[in-house]
Structures are given as C-alpha cells and as structure tokens.
Scaffold this motif. Sequence first.
Motif, PDB file in Angstrom:
ATOM      1  N   PHE A 117       0.832  -1.206   0.000  1.00 17.69           N
ATOM      2  CA  PHE A 117       0.000   0.000   0.000  1.00 17.69           C
ATOM      3  C   PHE A 117       0.868   1.258   0.000  1.00 17.69           C
ATOM      4  CE2 PHE A 117      -2.259   3.305   2.504  1.00 17.69           C
ATOM      5  CZ  PHE A 117      -3.287   3.554   1.607  1.00 17.69           C
ATOM      6  N   GLY A 118       1.914   1.251   0.796  1.00 16.48           N
ATOM      7  CA  GLY A 118       2.817   2.392   0.818  1.00 16.48           C
ATOM      8  C   GLY A 118       3.490   2.619  -0.524  1.00 16.48           C
ATOM      9  N   GLU A 119       3.893   1.533  -1.177  1.00 17.60           N
ATOM     10  CA  GLU A 119       4.534   1.659  -2.484  1.00 17.60           C
ATOM     11  C   GLU A 119       3.551   2.156  -3.538  1.00 17.60           C
ATOM     12  OE1 GLU A 119       7.937   1.072  -3.657  1.00 17.60           O
ATOM     13  OE2 GLU A 119       7.898   1.699  -1.555  1.00 17.60           O
ATOM     14  N   VAL A 120       2.304   1.727  -3.453  1.00 15.61           N
ATOM     15  CA  VAL A 120       1.278   2.212  -4.379  1.00 15.61           C
ATOM     16  C   VAL A 120       1.108   3.726  -4.228  1.00 15.61           C
ATOM     17  CG1 VAL A 120      -1.204   2.186  -4.871  1.00 15.61           C
ATOM     18  CG2 VAL A 120       0.035   0.038  -4.597  1.00 15.61           C
ATOM     19  N   MET A 121       1.078   4.204  -3.000  1.00 17.35           N
ATOM     20  CA  MET A 121       0.943   5.644  -2.767  1.00 17.35           C
ATOM     21  C   MET A 121       2.146   6.401  -3.306  1.00 17.35           C
ATOM     22  SD  MET A 121      -1.979   6.191  -1.487  1.00 17.35           S
ATOM     23  CE  MET A 121      -1.694   7.926  -1.156  1.00 17.35           C
ATOM     24  N   ARG A 122       3.321   5.828  -3.201  1.00 16.72           N
ATOM     25  CA  ARG A 122       4.524   6.477  -3.728  1.00 16.72           C
ATOM     26  C   ARG A 122       4.456   6.596  -5.251  1.00 16.72           C
ATOM     27  NH1 ARG A 122       9.316   5.129  -5.915  1.00 16.72           N
ATOM     28  NH2 ARG A 122       8.797   2.909  -5.848  1.00 16.72           N
ATOM     29  N   VAL A 123       4.014   5.523  -5.899  1.00 17.54           N
ATOM     30  CA  VAL A 123       3.893   5.531  -7.363  1.00 17.54           C
ATOM     31  C   VAL A 123       2.839   6.548  -7.802  1.00 17.54           C
ATOM     32  CG1 VAL A 123       3.210   4.160  -9.369  1.00 17.54           C
ATOM     33  CG2 VAL A 123       4.699   3.159  -7.611  1.00 17.54           C
ATOM     34  N   ILE A 124       1.702   6.570  -7.113  1.00 20.97           N
ATOM     35  CA  ILE A 124       0.636   7.527  -7.462  1.00 20.97           C
ATOM     36  C   ILE A 124       1.143   8.963  -7.342  1.00 20.97           C
ATOM     37  CG2 ILE A 124      -1.587   8.462  -6.711  1.00 20.97           C
ATOM     38  CD1 ILE A 124      -2.398   5.621  -5.952  1.00 20.97           C
ATOM     39  N   ALA A 125       1.868   9.245  -6.256  1.00 24.94           N
ATOM     40  CA  ALA A 125       2.389  10.600  -6.051  1.00 24.94           C
ATOM     41  C   ALA A 125       3.406  10.972  -7.125  1.00 24.94           C
ATOM     42  CB  ALA A 125       3.018  10.712  -4.671  1.00 24.94           C
ATOM     43  N   ASN A 126       4.192  10.026  -7.585  1.00 23.74           N
ATOM     44  CA  ASN A 126       5.158  10.301  -8.649  1.00 23.74           C
ATOM     45  C   ASN A 126       4.483  10.532  -9.995  1.00 23.74           C
ATOM     46  OD1 ASN A 126       7.994  10.364  -7.887  1.00 23.74           O
ATOM     47  ND2 ASN A 126       7.721   8.280  -7.130  1.00 23.74           N
ATOM     48  N   VAL A 127       3.420   9.793 -10.252  1.00 21.68           N
ATOM     49  CA  VAL A 127       2.736   9.892 -11.542  1.00 21.68           C
ATOM     50  C   VAL A 127       1.823  11.117 -11.598  1.00 21.68           C
ATOM     51  CG1 VAL A 127       1.066   8.755 -13.057  1.00 21.68           C
ATOM     52  CG2 VAL A 127       2.874   7.414 -11.957  1.00 21.68           C
ATOM     53  N   TRP A 128       1.223  11.462 -10.478  1.00 26.41           N
ATOM     54  CA  TRP A 128       0.248  12.564 -10.441  1.00 26.41           C
ATOM     55  C   TRP A 128       0.987  13.903 -10.310  1.00 26.41           C
ATOM     56  CZ3 TRP A 128      -4.629  12.338  -6.794  1.00 26.41           C
ATOM     57  CH2 TRP A 128      -5.619  13.168  -7.329  1.00 26.41           C
ATOM     58  N   ALA A 129       1.854  14.177 -11.269  1.00 27.28           N
ATOM     59  CA  ALA A 129       2.713  15.355 -11.230  1.00 27.28           C
ATOM     60  C   ALA A 129       1.957  16.685 -11.199  1.00 27.28           C
ATOM     61  CB  ALA A 129       3.687  15.319 -12.404  1.00 27.28           C
ATOM     62  N   PRO A 130       0.832  16.848 -11.935  1.00 23.96           N
ATOM     63  CA  PRO A 130       0.130  18.146 -11.873  1.00 23.96           C
ATOM     64  C   PRO A 130      -0.287  18.554 -10.469  1.00 23.96           C
ATOM     65  CG  PRO A 130      -0.679  16.842 -13.712  1.00 23.96           C
ATOM     66  CD  PRO A 130       0.212  15.937 -12.912  1.00 23.96           C
ATOM     67  N   LEU A 131      -0.514  17.570  -9.586  1.00 25.56           N
ATOM     68  CA  LEU A 131      -0.925  17.882  -8.219  1.00 25.56           C
ATOM     69  C   LEU A 131       0.257  17.882  -7.259  1.00 25.56           C
ATOM     70  CD1 LEU A 131      -3.259  18.399  -6.199  1.00 25.56           C
ATOM     71  CD2 LEU A 131      -3.360  15.912  -5.869  1.00 25.56           C
TER      72      LEU A 131
END
Length: 322
Positions: A117-131
């Motif tokens: 779950f922590g790794e998923v959040m890290r990937v989402i934060a890296n991909v969601w660059a506009p935010l």
Amino acid sequence: MKRWIAIAAVLAVACVLPLLLSPTGYWIRVLTFTLLFAAMAQAWNIIGGLANQTSLGHAAFFGIGAYTSTLLLLKFGISPWLGMLAGGVLGGVAALIIAIPTMRLQGHYFALATLAFGEVMRVIANVWAPLTGGPVGISVPFVPPNFLGYSFKQLLPHAYIALAALVIVTAIFEVIRRGAMGYRLRAIKENPAAAEVIGIDTTKVKLQTAVISGVLMAMLGTLYAQVAVFFDPDTVFNAASISIRVALIAILGGVGTAIGPILGALFIVPVEELMNDLFSSGAAGLSQLIFGIILIAVILWRPRGFITVFDALKARLTGARS
C-alpha cells in the motif's frame, strides 16, 4: 510517585536542551528530527506494539499528511495548522481503507500488504505530477514568520513543537494502553480466539487502533514538511526511510512500551547523523556500513530493546534493597 518524578526530570531536560544548542546550527536540526521520529515511532507503536500488527506502510499516511498541508497552503493559503487537521482526517480514511481488507491477516502477510500500500501511494504521487509535482518535488512556500502561519526564522520553535507532539502522542499511547482498549488489545495479542469467545470484536478494535495510528502519523507528516521545506514522493512515501525506520526505532527501544520509541530515536537518529558526519567523505557507503554494524551489535546485545537495560537496573536495585 517515582515514575512521575522521572518523567518530570526528562521533560525538564528536553525543554532546556534546545536552548543550549545554536538556534540555526546543525545539532538543533538533529534534535528536532530525533523528537519527530520518536513521535512517529510512538504513533507506529500503537498498532505495532499494542495491536501486535507489524505495519510497513506508515509512510503512506506520513506522505498524505505532508502533501495535504503543503498543497492547501500553496493553492488556498490555508495555515498548516489547519492543513495538519485535514491531513489527519485523510490519513485516518486511508488507514481505514487499507485496514478493512488486511486486518485479518497476521505476521508477514499483514506486513507485506501494508508495504505494498505504501509503495502504491509512492507511485501515485510520482505519476500525479500536476498535483504533487511528481519526482521534481514540492516546496513549502515562504510566508512571513508568525506562529499562526507555522513559519519561523529559526529551528528552535520547530524543536519545541516536535517535543510537544511527542508528549501528546505518548499521552495518547498511554491512555490507550491503560484503558479498556488496551486490555482488549492485550487479550487479542495473547489469544485472538479466546478474545472472540469472551465477546471482544477483534476486527473492530484493530481497526480503531489502525485509524488512530494513521491519523497521528499523517499529522506528524505536516511537522516534517514544515521543517524540511522541500520534499518529493521518494522522500515522504519511502518505505525504508519512514516505514521501516520508525518500526526499527520502536523495536530497538522496546516495542509496546511508552519509553521504547523515545530510547530508540535517541540512539538511531543521532548515531546515524554522527556516522554520516564522520565517514561520509570516505568510501561510498562506509557510513551506512558502520551504522549497520553498530545496529547489529546493539540488537545482539539487547534483542528485546533498550528498555531491558532499565529492567535489569531495577531488578538489581530491588535485589540490593532486599
């Protein structure tokens, strides 16, 4: 009575120590992060020590708190104090979401699920660059120094805020440990099946502890963001530097005890910084190697944590009196 005297003495030393350090120097920063990581380890201790669930995904809640408060300040000018509350709510929601499908898991299965779950959040934060700014990271905007805006010229106020956070989180831990929830958690820890038989809703109790731990961890993420000023997804959602580190601090100090995370942080953070300061100019990775060797030696010396040193001293004193 003696316990309260000891607690008062420790608090007095903690209040005076920041005043003895340079308000803009290196070691006041080390002290601030030591207090902050002690509070983070104490928040982890609620689920890891009391609920006996080894979570390796607390970086997810920590990162949520850091990004929530900073983005609210950037986009809407909302004070980080209010952003901290918003981050805590989102951290609690995230903890509930991950806890519902995983709380029935035990041991390494639960640890791996939370790590994922922590790794998923890290990937989402890296991909969601506009935010989030993605890998480029995000900076806490400068505002004129004032308490309501959580902005200060020096690190000294941050050190006292981290100390206050540690005291509050430790008080919450003690209230849970000594209260009805603490008795239920001990029953679940000893024998989950027997706890269910006597009427304890084990899933509900574990969910409650997970949410409390997630809320506190997210709120501490705001404190980190304000001290660090700049961060990226690989920093605040990092499993090794956040999730595993806070678990290690609690375990090394004495998991399930109020003083354990504090002892662990007082050892790990300063020693790691000292090794980096002394050996970072040497061969690549030398400081980490030496720090790892020291950790292994300490774990072999006290496998149940530094808290056993105090137990041994207490036993000797009791024997001497007898």
